[in-house]
Design a protein around this motif. Structure first.
Motif, PDB file in Angstrom:
ATOM      1  N   VAL A 285      17.213   4.257  22.995  1.00 28.72           N
ATOM      2  CA  VAL A 285      18.001   3.916  21.811  1.00 28.72           C
ATOM      3  C   VAL A 285      18.225   5.200  21.000  1.00 28.72           C
ATOM      4  O   VAL A 285      17.291   5.977  20.802  1.00 28.72           O
ATOM      5  N   PRO A 286      19.444   5.453  20.522  1.00 30.64           N
ATOM      6  CA  PRO A 286      19.701   6.725  19.811  1.00 30.64           C
ATOM      7  C   PRO A 286      19.010   6.801  18.451  1.00 30.64           C
ATOM      8  O   PRO A 286      18.669   5.785  17.851  1.00 30.64           O
ATOM      9  N   ASN A 287      18.819   8.034  17.996  1.00 26.72           N
ATOM     10  CA  ASN A 287      18.288   8.280  16.659  1.00 26.72           C
ATOM     11  C   ASN A 287      19.410   8.016  15.652  1.00 26.72           C
ATOM     12  O   ASN A 287      20.471   8.637  15.708  1.00 26.72           O
ATOM     13  N   LEU A 288      19.174   7.084  14.727  1.00 30.72           N
ATOM     14  CA  LEU A 288      20.243   6.684  13.810  1.00 30.72           C
ATOM     15  C   LEU A 288      20.409   7.636  12.624  1.00 30.72           C
ATOM     16  O   LEU A 288      21.267   7.429  11.778  1.00 30.72           O
ATOM     17  N   ILE A 289      19.593   8.703  12.560  1.00 34.27           N
ATOM     18  CA  ILE A 289      19.846   9.751  11.562  1.00 34.27           C
ATOM     19  C   ILE A 289      21.047  10.576  12.037  1.00 34.27           C
ATOM     20  O   ILE A 289      21.871  11.019  11.258  1.00 34.27           O
ATOM     21  N   ASN A 290      21.125  10.713  13.356  1.00 33.03           N
ATOM     22  CA  ASN A 290      22.236  11.463  13.938  1.00 33.03           C
ATOM     23  C   ASN A 290      22.775  10.685  15.135  1.00 33.03           C
ATOM     24  O   ASN A 290      22.577  11.086  16.280  1.00 33.03           O
ATOM     25  N   PRO A 291      23.473   9.545  14.885  1.00 29.05           N
ATOM     26  CA  PRO A 291      23.917   8.712  16.004  1.00 29.05           C
ATOM     27  C   PRO A 291      25.018   9.382  16.816  1.00 29.05           C
ATOM     28  O   PRO A 291      25.709  10.271  16.315  1.00 29.05           O
ATOM     29  N   PRO A 292      25.175   8.961  18.091  1.00 24.80           N
ATOM     30  CA  PRO A 292      26.230   9.559  18.928  1.00 24.80           C
ATOM     31  C   PRO A 292      27.611   9.328  18.315  1.00 24.80           C
ATOM     32  O   PRO A 292      27.833   8.326  17.632  1.00 24.80           O
ATOM     33  N   SER A 293      28.523  10.252  18.589  1.00 27.33           N
ATOM     34  CA  SER A 293      29.909  10.083  18.103  1.00 27.33           C
ATOM     35  C   SER A 293      30.584   8.972  18.908  1.00 27.33           C
ATOM     36  O   SER A 293      30.094   8.560  19.957  1.00 27.33           O
ATOM     37  N   GLY A 294      31.715   8.499  18.418  1.00 32.18           N
ATOM     38  CA  GLY A 294      32.466   7.475  19.145  1.00 32.18           C
ATOM     39  C   GLY A 294      31.663   6.187  19.292  1.00 32.18           C
ATOM     40  O   GLY A 294      31.061   5.704  18.339  1.00 32.18           O
ATOM     41  N   CYS A 295      31.653   5.656  20.504  1.00 29.64           N
ATOM     42  CA  CYS A 295      30.858   4.450  20.777  1.00 29.64           C
ATOM     43  C   CYS A 295      29.388   4.849  20.886  1.00 29.64           C
ATOM     44  O   CYS A 295      29.043   5.744  21.662  1.00 29.64           O
ATOM     45  N   ARG A 296      28.536   4.190  20.111  1.00 34.38           N
ATOM     46  CA  ARG A 296      27.114   4.585  20.086  1.00 34.38           C
ATOM     47  C   ARG A 296      26.401   4.334  21.421  1.00 34.38           C
ATOM     48  O   ARG A 296      25.325   4.859  21.657  1.00 34.38           O
TER      49      ARG A 296
END
Length: 329
Positions: A285-296
């Protein structure tokens, strides 16, 4: 002609951030969905995807360092008027919270005060909203509520403290507190997490009974797809603070459109089909402080395209009532 269901709650572009020393956690971003009167609406996804934050934000239950940044929660009242719950002052939202919109929280041990009897705690929930004139009447009503949530010998149990009850009994008491004021919306946040499988089944049956008895609308927060298949009418799938798919239970289980929903279902054993081995969704699961661009979901998606890394997909209706946020469609 298809009958248009009547919404009781309309959530629009709800955004909640947590302001921490490490940075701004973008817990939920532009979340939108409708909940219809009398249905069981399930919010599903992995741990940490923002399900509980969404449910708490509905009645302004976000504590510091969290903040509701933007959005609307339109609540359709019994008299036909519509109010935005996020615009209400604290005294006004307190009239609704626990009364018209009630919660069953995930951990019954943390929900009950160890210093008071369970009867007193149910009576207090009614007294705060003026449903009983004094504690004596409240205790009488508490006995009826304990009986309705199938606790044996309620006259004796009403005098028990939380530590004298088992986990399943405590969860029944918490459900009793939730339904004490006959709420129009009951938000059940992982109501079966801390319980063993047989007690889980009893609690789910009880929730269904309470929904029928009190004519309530249920919002169910869970990561257990078995529970969803059993009692939900419609499902919203969340990933990393965003809703990626919404549909009826049949649409989501028989025709999942989003690669994340498909991955979730492949990771769950299905007794109807022979599967050699279950598949896990790759990555974390991505880090939501710096989420992936575009589609998460793009760093974990098996069908990723270049547009997925740049543009946030919008929730689009693919068939009546079935929405998906994915560039494949």
């Amino acid at each position: 002609m298809r009958r248009v269901p009547e919404p009781i709650l309309q959530v629009r572009d709800l955004t909640v951030h947590f302001y921490t020393y490490a940075g701004i956690v973008k817990a939920i971003e532009k979340v939108s969905f409708d909940v219809y009167r009398g249905e069981t609406f399930a919010l599903v996804g992995e741990t940490g995807c923002g399900k509980s934050v969404t449910s708490r934000a509905l009645t302004q239950l976000i504590e510091s360092p969290g903040r509701i940044v933007s959005g609307q929660v339109l609540y359709h009242k019994e008299d036909g008027s519509v109010v935005d719950l996020l615009k209400l002052k604290e005294e006004e939202i307190r009239q609704i919270r626990g009364n018209e919109i009630a919660y069953i929280f995930q951990d019954p041990h943390a929900s009950l005060d160890p210093l008071y009897t369970v009867g007193y705690q149910i009576a207090e929930a009614m007294g705060v909203h003026g449903k009983v004139k004094d504690i004596k009447e409240g205790i009488k009503r508490a006995i009826e509520i304990l009986r309705s949530v199938l606790i044996p010998d309620p006259e004796r149990r009403v005098k028990n403290y939380p530590h004298e009850l088992s986990g399943g009994m405590k969860q029944r008491v918490v459900i009793g507190i939730g339904v004490a004021n006959n709420p129009r919306i009951l938000i059940a946040d992982e109501p079966t997490t801390a319980l063993d499988v047989t007690v889980q089944a009893q609690i789910l049956d009880l929730l269904e009974r309470m929904k029928e008895m009190y004519k309530a609308t249920v919002i169910l927060i869970t990561h257990n797809l078995g529970v969803v298949a059993e009692i939900a009418d419609r499902v919203a799938v969340m990933y990393a603070g965003k809703i990626v798919e919404i549909g009826s239970v049949d649409q989501i289980f028989k025709n999942p459109l989003h690669p994340y929903t498909q991955g979730l279902l492949r990771a769950v054993p299905n007794p109807m089909t022979k599967i050699e081995k279950l598949e896990a969704i790759p990555g974390t699961v991505p880090n939501l402080i710096n989420p992936p661009s575009g589609c998460r979901f793009h760093p974990r998606c098996p069908r990723v395209m270049s547009i997925c890394k740049e543009k946030v997909p919008e929730l689009k209706e693919m068939e009546p009532g079935h929405f998906v946020a994915c560039h494949l469609y």
